[in-house]
Design a protein around this motif. Structure first.
Motif: not given
Length: 93
Positions: A63-72, A74-75
């Motif tokens: 869940q954490w990975l899927s939540d933060n995949a878009e942020l990664a 973008q970075r």
């Protein structure tokens, strides 16, 4: 709750063994067998709870990975842009 349930089951088993035994020696042997079975059941329950915890941890990680995949993503795009600008400013050798 878990411990009290196991304790209740162990007490019930010991009472059942005592009611079934014809002699004190037989009672001791049956109690020993119940203790062995209780230890095995406890080990199995601990293993099952451990698997559930591991499964929950893996689910939280996914869940954490899927939540933060878009942020990664973008970075990474931002880093690519920064690198491209830096390469433009650097004189060719």
């Amino acid at each position: 709750m878990k411990a009290s349930l196991l304790f209740l089951l162990a007490c019930t088993a010991v009472l059942a063994v005592g009611a079934r035994a014809d002699s004190p020696e037989e009672t001791k042997a049956l109690v020993q067998k119940v203790q062995e079975l209780a230890q095995k059941a406890t080990a199995m329950a601990k293993d099952a709870f451990s698997r559930v915890r591991e499964s929950e941890a893996a689910q939280q990680a996914r869940q954490w990975l899927s939540d933060n995949a878009e942020l990664a993503k973008q970075r990474l795009v931002w880093l690519k842009e920064q690198l491209a600008e830096l390469l433009k400013k650097t004189p060719a050798a």
